[in-house]
Design a protein around this motif. Structure first.
Motif, PDB file in Angstrom:
ATOM      1  N   PRO A  36       0.842  -1.207   0.000  1.00 21.59           N
ATOM      2  CA  PRO A  36       0.000   0.000   0.000  1.00 21.59           C
ATOM      3  C   PRO A  36       0.875   1.254   0.000  1.00 21.59           C
ATOM      4  O   PRO A  36       1.964   1.266   0.581  1.00 21.59           O
ATOM      5  CB  PRO A  36      -0.787  -0.125   1.303  1.00 21.59           C
ATOM      6  CG  PRO A  36       0.101  -0.938   2.202  1.00 21.59           C
ATOM      7  CD  PRO A  36       0.807  -1.914   1.299  1.00 21.59           C
ATOM      8  N   LEU A  37       0.397   2.295  -0.651  1.00 18.64           N
ATOM      9  CA  LEU A  37       1.097   3.573  -0.628  1.00 18.64           C
ATOM     10  C   LEU A  37       0.854   4.241   0.723  1.00 18.64           C
ATOM     11  O   LEU A  37      -0.272   4.242   1.223  1.00 18.64           O
ATOM     12  CB  LEU A  37       0.585   4.482  -1.754  1.00 18.64           C
ATOM     13  CG  LEU A  37       0.930   4.067  -3.185  1.00 18.64           C
ATOM     14  CD1 LEU A  37       0.085   4.862  -4.176  1.00 18.64           C
ATOM     15  CD2 LEU A  37       2.409   4.277  -3.462  1.00 18.64           C
ATOM     16  N   ASP A  38       1.897   4.798   1.313  1.00 16.82           N
ATOM     17  CA  ASP A  38       1.704   5.483   2.593  1.00 16.82           C
ATOM     18  C   ASP A  38       1.206   6.904   2.342  1.00 16.82           C
ATOM     19  O   ASP A  38       0.960   7.309   1.206  1.00 16.82           O
ATOM     20  CB  ASP A  38       2.978   5.444   3.438  1.00 16.82           C
ATOM     21  CG  ASP A  38       4.140   6.206   2.803  1.00 16.82           C
ATOM     22  OD1 ASP A  38       3.896   7.083   1.954  1.00 16.82           O
ATOM     23  OD2 ASP A  38       5.309   5.927   3.173  1.00 16.82           O
ATOM     24  N   ASP A  39       1.081   7.689   3.416  1.00 22.45           N
ATOM     25  CA  ASP A  39       0.493   9.028   3.286  1.00 22.45           C
ATOM     26  C   ASP A  39       1.547  10.121   3.114  1.00 22.45           C
ATOM     27  O   ASP A  39       1.270  11.295   3.334  1.00 22.45           O
ATOM     28  CB  ASP A  39      -0.386   9.330   4.496  1.00 22.45           C
ATOM     29  CG  ASP A  39       0.385   9.260   5.817  1.00 22.45           C
ATOM     30  OD1 ASP A  39       1.591   8.927   5.783  1.00 22.45           O
ATOM     31  OD2 ASP A  39      -0.213   9.525   6.875  1.00 22.45           O
ATOM     32  N   SER A  40       2.768   9.743   2.720  1.00 23.60           N
ATOM     33  CA  SER A  40       3.806  10.750   2.467  1.00 23.60           C
ATOM     34  C   SER A  40       3.544  11.430   1.126  1.00 23.60           C
ATOM     35  O   SER A  40       2.616  11.061   0.387  1.00 23.60           O
ATOM     36  CB  SER A  40       5.195  10.107   2.478  1.00 23.60           C
ATOM     37  OG  SER A  40       5.299   9.104   1.487  1.00 23.60           O
ATOM     38  N   LYS A  41       4.351  12.425   0.813  1.00 22.24           N
ATOM     39  CA  LYS A  41       4.224  13.138  -0.465  1.00 22.24           C
ATOM     40  C   LYS A  41       4.186  12.129  -1.612  1.00 22.24           C
ATOM     41  O   LYS A  41       4.883  11.117  -1.582  1.00 22.24           O
ATOM     42  CB  LYS A  41       5.413  14.089  -0.614  1.00 22.24           C
ATOM     43  CG  LYS A  41       5.346  15.027  -1.809  1.00 22.24           C
ATOM     44  CD  LYS A  41       6.398  16.122  -1.651  1.00 22.24           C
ATOM     45  CE  LYS A  41       6.561  16.949  -2.919  1.00 22.24           C
ATOM     46  NZ  LYS A  41       7.361  16.263  -3.933  1.00 22.24           N
ATOM     47  N   ALA A  42       3.361  12.394  -2.619  1.00 21.00           N
ATOM     48  CA  ALA A  42       3.047  11.402  -3.645  1.00 21.00           C
ATOM     49  C   ALA A  42       4.272  10.748  -4.284  1.00 21.00           C
ATOM     50  O   ALA A  42       4.367   9.517  -4.353  1.00 21.00           O
ATOM     51  CB  ALA A  42       2.173  12.045  -4.729  1.00 21.00           C
ATOM     52  N   ASP A  43       5.228  11.553  -4.744  1.00 21.14           N
ATOM     53  CA  ASP A  43       6.391  10.964  -5.405  1.00 21.14           C
ATOM     54  C   ASP A  43       7.289  10.223  -4.416  1.00 21.14           C
ATOM     55  O   ASP A  43       7.956   9.258  -4.787  1.00 21.14           O
ATOM     56  CB  ASP A  43       7.193  12.028  -6.173  1.00 21.14           C
ATOM     57  CG  ASP A  43       7.542  13.237  -5.340  1.00 21.14           C
ATOM     58  OD1 ASP A  43       6.765  13.590  -4.430  1.00 21.14           O
ATOM     59  OD2 ASP A  43       8.592  13.861  -5.583  1.00 21.14           O
TER      60      ASP A  43
END
Length: 375
Positions: free
Chosen positions: A35-42
């Motif tokens: 899963p993608l975390d909630d940090s900056k998109a890139d």
């Protein structure tokens, strides 16, 4: 871009988006596992890319899944294409945020994948095949460039028929040549060989070659970096650090000012320090970014030039309306030297634009600031 526009050129700054190929396939494959975390998109995408590469290195048999994604994308599978676009759009939103912070903008975007979908890439392969210099060798379709002075062949297609970024780049440059009077590529030092091969292939196709500006790497005192291995410092982290150091310096110099003012000045100083430190050196010379030197208000750095500009503005504000200028009153050697240097501005811009060497204008700005501060 700004230099060329100031020199009178009608410029379109394009962002050529890497939206397909192995690296993007690895990202898409990784997004299906983590899963993608909630940090900056890139940054979130980079974390997935790093972890995916670790898994692929540990279990090489997993690479078949990445290969399959590449095949599905190039066969125009809509579900796979949607996954690629989603990942790239998300990463690009973060990249654009950083570019805005750096005061960098683009006029248009061209997507690598569009040159596959519209048949341009296949057309390039067909034209090069007609030269009689292509062959299947070692499981890949390659172009023999020995006649152009290259020992290494240029791979056009993999064994499974999928294209490489170099082939898609040829299609992109063919399109650019047909839609511009002059085309300029700004590339990193790791593209030296491939850019030369690209120009050679374009000559075989009868397509006008681009002018290529190669920028050597800007490294940090910590040493070399690698995104694949997760060993890197992001531009955002660099800007945060430089801005924090700039705030300390501004506070030390102007403690009486409101915090909002000091923060705003620190932001501008940090941005100038990073941009100037990169552009002040000839593109063909590697450099090491040192934030202490870059933020030195006393030496020949961006803050020194910014301070000189602020001082000039302050003098003009205090002078008020001084009426019509009488040049006969400007007789001091310092005044004459400053006028001479100012008169060279258009020439400095013209030379930087003609030779595609922005460091020449950076040098001019530093020299002008030096002369002004002697005035």
């Amino acid at each position: 871009v700004r230099i060329l526009r100031r020199a009178g050129c009608d410029v379109e700054a394009q962002y050529y988006v890497n939206d397909m190929g192995r690296q993007i396939a690895i990202v898409v494959w990784g997004c299906g596992r983590y899963p993608l975390d909630d940090s900056k998109a890139d940054h979130a995408i980079a974390k997935v890319y790093i972890q995916a590469n670790k898994d692929l290195a540990a279990e090489p048999e997993l690479k078949a899944g990445v290969d399959r994604l590449m095949q599905l994308y190039e066969s125009d599978d809509s579900e796979t294409a949607s996954k690629f676009k989603s990942a790239v759009d998300y990463a690009l939103s973060g990249i654009e945020e950083t570019l805005r912070r750096l005061n960098i903008s683009h006029d248009s975007y061209r997507w690598e994948g569009e040159f596959v979908r519209d048949g341009s890439t296949a057309g390039v392969v067909k034209v090069l095949e007609s030269t009689g210099l292509t062959e299947w060798d070692e499981g890949a379709f390659q172009l023999d460039l020995s006649g152009e002075g290259f020992e290494k062949k240029l791979v056009l297609k993999r064994s499974d028929g999928t294209s490489l970024y170099t082939t898609r780049d040829l299609a992109y440059h063919k399109w650019k040549a047909e839609n511009s009077d002059r085309m300029i590529d700004v590339l990193g030092a790791d593209h030296k060989l491939i850019s030369s091969q690209l120009k050679a292939a374009l000559r075989l196709m009868g397509v006008r070659e681009p002018e290529i500006v190669i920028f050597e790497f800007v490294s940090l005192p910590t040493g070399s970096m690698s995104t694949r291995k997760g060993k890197f410092i992001s531009t955002d982290e660099l800007l945060d650090e430089v801005e924090a150091q700039a705030y300390k310096e501004v506070t030390a110099r102007r403690p009486e000012e409101a915090e909002e003012f000091r923060r705003a000045v620190a932001k501008d100083v940090a941005l100038g320090a990073v941009r100037y430190d990169v552009v002040k050196v000839s593109p063909d010379k590697a450099t090491v970014f040192d934030w202490k030197a870059a933020l030195d208000f006393e030496k020949l750095s961006a803050p020194f030039i910014q301070y000189s500009h602020a001082r000039a503005c302050s003098i003009l504000d205090k002078a008020g309306d001084f009426g019509e200028l009488d040049p006969r009153r400007l007789t001091a050697p310092e005044e004459i030297d400053l006028i001479k240097k100012i008169s060279q501005f258009d020439l400095a811009v013209e030379l930087a634009a003609r030779e595609l060497k922005p460091h020449q204008l950076a040098t001019y700005a530093r020299e002008l600031a030096e002369i002004f501060n002697q005035f």
